[in-house]
Scaffold this active site. Structure first.
Site, short mmCIF file in Angstrom:
data_model
loop_
_atom_site.label_atom_id
_atom_site.label_comp_id
_atom_site.label_asym_id
_atom_site.label_seq_id
_atom_site.Cartn_x
_atom_site.Cartn_y
_atom_site.Cartn_z
N HIS A 147 -24.05 36.39 3.18
CA HIS A 147 -22.87 35.97 3.93
C HIS A 147 -22.20 37.13 4.66
CE1 HIS A 147 -20.57 37.04 0.17
NE2 HIS A 147 -19.71 37.46 1.06
N ASP A 177 -27.82 34.02 -1.73
CA ASP A 177 -26.84 34.83 -0.99
C ASP A 177 -27.21 36.31 -1.01
OD1 ASP A 177 -24.67 35.27 0.65
OD2 ASP A 177 -23.24 35.44 -0.99
N GLY A 249 -14.61 42.59 0.98
CA GLY A 249 -15.31 43.80 1.37
C GLY A 249 -16.20 44.36 0.27
N ASN A 250 -16.00 43.92 -0.97
CA ASN A 250 -16.89 44.31 -2.06
C ASN A 250 -18.20 43.52 -2.04
OD1 ASN A 250 -14.24 45.22 -4.06
ND2 ASN A 250 -16.14 46.40 -4.13
N SER A 251 -18.27 42.47 -1.24
CA SER A 251 -19.48 41.65 -1.19
C SER A 251 -20.71 42.50 -0.93
CB SER A 251 -19.38 40.61 -0.09
OG SER A 251 -18.57 39.54 -0.47
N GLY A 307 -37.97 16.70 -4.26
CA GLY A 307 -37.44 15.63 -3.41
C GLY A 307 -36.61 14.61 -4.14
N ILE A 310 -30.02 15.04 -7.93
CA ILE A 310 -29.73 14.90 -9.36
C ILE A 310 -28.29 15.32 -9.63
CG2 ILE A 310 -32.11 15.22 -10.16
CD1 ILE A 310 -31.51 18.16 -10.57
#
Length: 521
Positions: A147, A177, A249-251, A307, A310
Site C-alpha cells: 500500500h 500487502d 509512515g512506519n508502514s 471457488g 465461506i
C-alpha cells in the site's frame, strides 16, 4: 550472575541471603525477597549504574547502530483519484473501531497539481506520501508494504546518511500487502538485514521498530510482543501484535528482536484517532520471507483456489444445528463451474478439516487452500445433513484481489415494488414467493431459489441481526427454503429438539450469508 557489556556490569544480585545494594546512598536495605523486584544499583568501577529488572535490556543503542543503516525512508509520488484524495483527510482512515491501514499514504505535502495531458485529457492530481522499508540484500533489494507503493509514479529511497536513490517496483502482492523494490543506478553493496524464521520470540519479549513515522526518518521505538496469530480481516496473514509505537509512515519498516533479527514487517495499527495507542500489527518473518523470495524470482504470487465463498461457522451456528461446539467454515456460495462446484461441494456444507488438518475458521481454510499449488488435490472433510463426508477438490489458481473484488460488484438490491402476498410471519419474517418481477428487481440469478422477505418485525432477533425487506431466505437448517412453510417446519423441528435458534441462509447483493436466528419470543 553478572555479564560484561561495554564496560558496565548488568544483572541482579544473586543469592537467597544477599541484601540489595544501597539505594542512592539512603542506607536502606531490603529483604532478599523484595530485592528481586526492585531496580538495583550495581557498581562498575566507581560509577553507579542503574540496572533494569532481569530480562530487560540496558539499552537498544547497540541494536539500533547495527541495523538502522539498512532501514530506509520511501518517498512516493503518485496520481490519485480526486475522490480518494478527499478521503485522505487526517484521521479519516482511522474512524472505524477496527484494525486499519496505519499509513494509507501520508497527507499531501502540497496542494494537488492537476492540469491536462498532451492529448487534452484531465490529469489526475499528484500526491506525495511516505513509508518505510529495509534492504534484504547487498545488491539493493528492499522490502516494504504494497500500500506504500501501489500507485507510485516515482519512488525515492532515502538512506540513513541522507543519500537519495531512485527505485523501481520488482513485484507486489496485494494478498499480504508486501512489495519488493530495487535501487536503480547504483550497484551497492548496501547494508542489509535478514529475516529470522527459526528463533521465534515469546509473547512478552522485547522488540524494536525502526522506520519513518510522519516523515521523521531513522526513528526507533521499543516495546514487547503482545500476541501472535491476530486475524485483522486480511486473508493470508496471522499477524504479530506489538506495542512498540508505530504511526503513519512506519508502514513497511522492520520489527527487530533484541539480537537485531527481522521478525516482522510493520503494516497496520488499531486506532480510533490515527495515532499510536499501543496496538500495532506486523507481518511475520516467515510469511514475508517466502513472499519476497517469490516476488524477486518471478514477480507474481500464485495461490490455490477452490471457488467458494465461506464464513466462520460459529459456536452459536453449531448450537442452532445441534452440532455442539463444532467449529469450521460454512460454504455460502459456489463459483459457477469452479473447482468446488465441479467436485460436488454444496452450499451449507461445513468444512471442518483439509487434508487431515482441523479447520476452525474461514481464515484458516482460506490460508491452507492458498498454500496449495494449482492442480493439487485438496481433501475437504465436511458435515452435510448431519453426516461427515470427504469431498476432493482439485485446486485452481486464485485470481488477483482486484479481479475477485470486481466479481463481487453485483448491482445493489432494492425492495420489490409490488411483492407477492406474504404469509403469516415466522420468527419475525413475513415471506412471499419469489416471482419473476421480484427476481428482476433484485437481480437474483435464475439458479437461486428462496422465499422473499417482505417485512421484518423490528422487535425480532432477525431485525436485530440486520435482516431487511428484499432479502431472500434460501436455507434453514439442513434444507432449502422456497416458502414460509419450509421455514416454519424447520423452526418447529428446532423447537421440538430443544434448540433455541435455527441457522438461516440469507441471499443479498449476490452473496449468501448464514445467521443463527432465535426461534422463541
Amino acid at each position: 550472575m553478572t555479564s560484561k557489556k561495554t564496560g558496565y556490569l548488568l544483572g541482579a544480585v544473586a543469592g537467597a541471603g544477599v541484601m540489595a545494594a544501597a539505594v542512592a546512598g539512603a542506607g536502606m536495605r531490603l529483604p532478599a525477597a523484595q530485592a528481586a523486584d526492585q531496580p538495583q544499583l550495581i557498581r562498575a568501577s566507581t560509577a553507579p549504574i542503574f540496572a533494569p529488572p532481569p530480562g530487560a535490556p540496558m539499552s537498544y543503542a547497540d541494536i539500533f547502530e547495527r541495523v538502522s543503516p539498512a532501514v530506509v525512508s520511501i518517498n512516493v509520488t503518485s496520481r490519485v483519484d480526486p475522490n480518494a484524495l478527499r478521503r485522505a483527510i487526517p484521521g479519516l482512515p482511522f474512524l472505524l473501531p477496527s484494525p486499519d491501514d496505519e499509513d494509507g499514504g501520508d497527507d499531501p505535502t502540497a496542494p494537488p497539481q492537476g492540469g491536462q495531458t498532451e492529448r487534452g485529457q484531465p490529469r489526475l492530481p499528484s500526491q506525495q506520501s511516505s513509508g518505510s522499508g529495509f534492504f534484504i540484500s547487498p545488491d539493493g533489494y528492499i522490502v516494504t508494504n504494497n500500500h506504500v507503493v501501489e500507485n507510485a509514479e516515482r519512488i525515492t529511497v532515502v538512506m540513513k546518511d541522507e543519500t537519495e536513490l531512485d527505485a523501481e517496483i520488482i513485484g507486489r502482492d496485494e494478498g499480504t500487502d508486501l512489495a519488493v523494490l530495487k535501487v536503480k543506478g547504483r550497484n551497492g553493496p548496501f547494508p542489509f538485514v535478514n529475516f529470522e524464521e527459526a528463533a521465534k520470540p515469546r509473547v512478552g519479549d522485547w522488540v524494536i521498530a525502526v522506520g519513518n513515522p510522519f516523515g521523521l526518518g531513522g526513528t526507533a521505538t521499543a516495546g514487547i510482543i503482545s500476541a501472535y496469530g491476530r486475524d485483522i480481516g486480511e486473508t493470508f496473514v496471522d499477524y504479530i501484535q506489538i506495542d512498540a509505537p508505530i504511526n503513519r509512515g512506519n508502514s513497511g519498516g522492520p520489527t527487530f528482536d533484541i539480537y537485531g533479527r527481522v521478525i516482522g514487517v510493520n503494516t497496520a495499527i488499531f486506532s480510533p484517532s490515527g495515532g499510536s495507542v499501543g496496538i500495532g500489527f506486523a507481518i511475520p518473518a516467515e510469511v514475508a520471507n517466502s513472499v519476497t523470495k517469490q516476488l524477486i524470482s518471478g514477480g507474481r504470487i500464485q495461490r490455490g483456489y477452490i471457488g467458494a465463498s465461506i464464513q466462520n461457522f460459529t459456536r452459536e451456528m453449531a448450537e442452532a444445528q445441534g452440532m455442539g461446539d463444532q467449529r469450521g467454515a460454512i460454504v455460502g456460495d459456489l463459483v459457477p463451474g469452479g473447482p468446488s462446484q465441479r467436485a460436488g461441494l454444496m452450499v451449507g456444507d461445513v468444512v471442518v478439516a483439509i487434508n487431515g488438518q482441523a479447520v476452525k475458521t474461514s481464515s484458516e481454510l482460506t490460508r491452507r487452500v492458498a498454500q496449495a499449488r494449482p492442480g493439487d488435490a485438496l481433501r475437504l472433510e465436511v458435515i452435510r445433513d448431519g453426516r461427515r463426508r470427504t469431498v476432493e477438490v482439485r485446486s485452481g489458481t486464485r485470481p488477483s484481489e482486484r479481479e475477485l473484488a470486481s466479481n463481487d460488484n453485483t448491482p445493489g438490491s432494492r425492495a420489490p415494488a409490488a411483492p407477492a402476498a406474504p404469509t403469516a410471519p415466522v420468527i419475525g419474517l413475513a415471506l412471499a414467493p419469489l416471482d419473476d418481477a421480484s427476481r428482476r428487481t433484485l437481480n437474483v440469478p435464475a439458479d437461486v431459489r428462496g422465499a422473499l422477505v417482505t417485512s421484518v418485525d423490528q422487535s425480532s432477533d432477525a431485525a436485530e441481526k440486520g435482516l431487511r425487506r428484499g432479502d431472500l431466505i434460501t436455507r434453514a437448517g439442513d434444507r432449502a427454503v422456497a416458502s414460509a412453510a419450509d421455514l416454519s417446519s424447520v423452526v418447529e423441528a428446532a423447537r421440538k429438539a430443544g434448540r433455541t435458534s435455527v441457522l438461516v441462509g440469507v441471499y443479498r447483493n449476490g452473496r449468501t450469508s448464514f445467521l443463527p436466528l432465535k426461534v422463541s419470543g
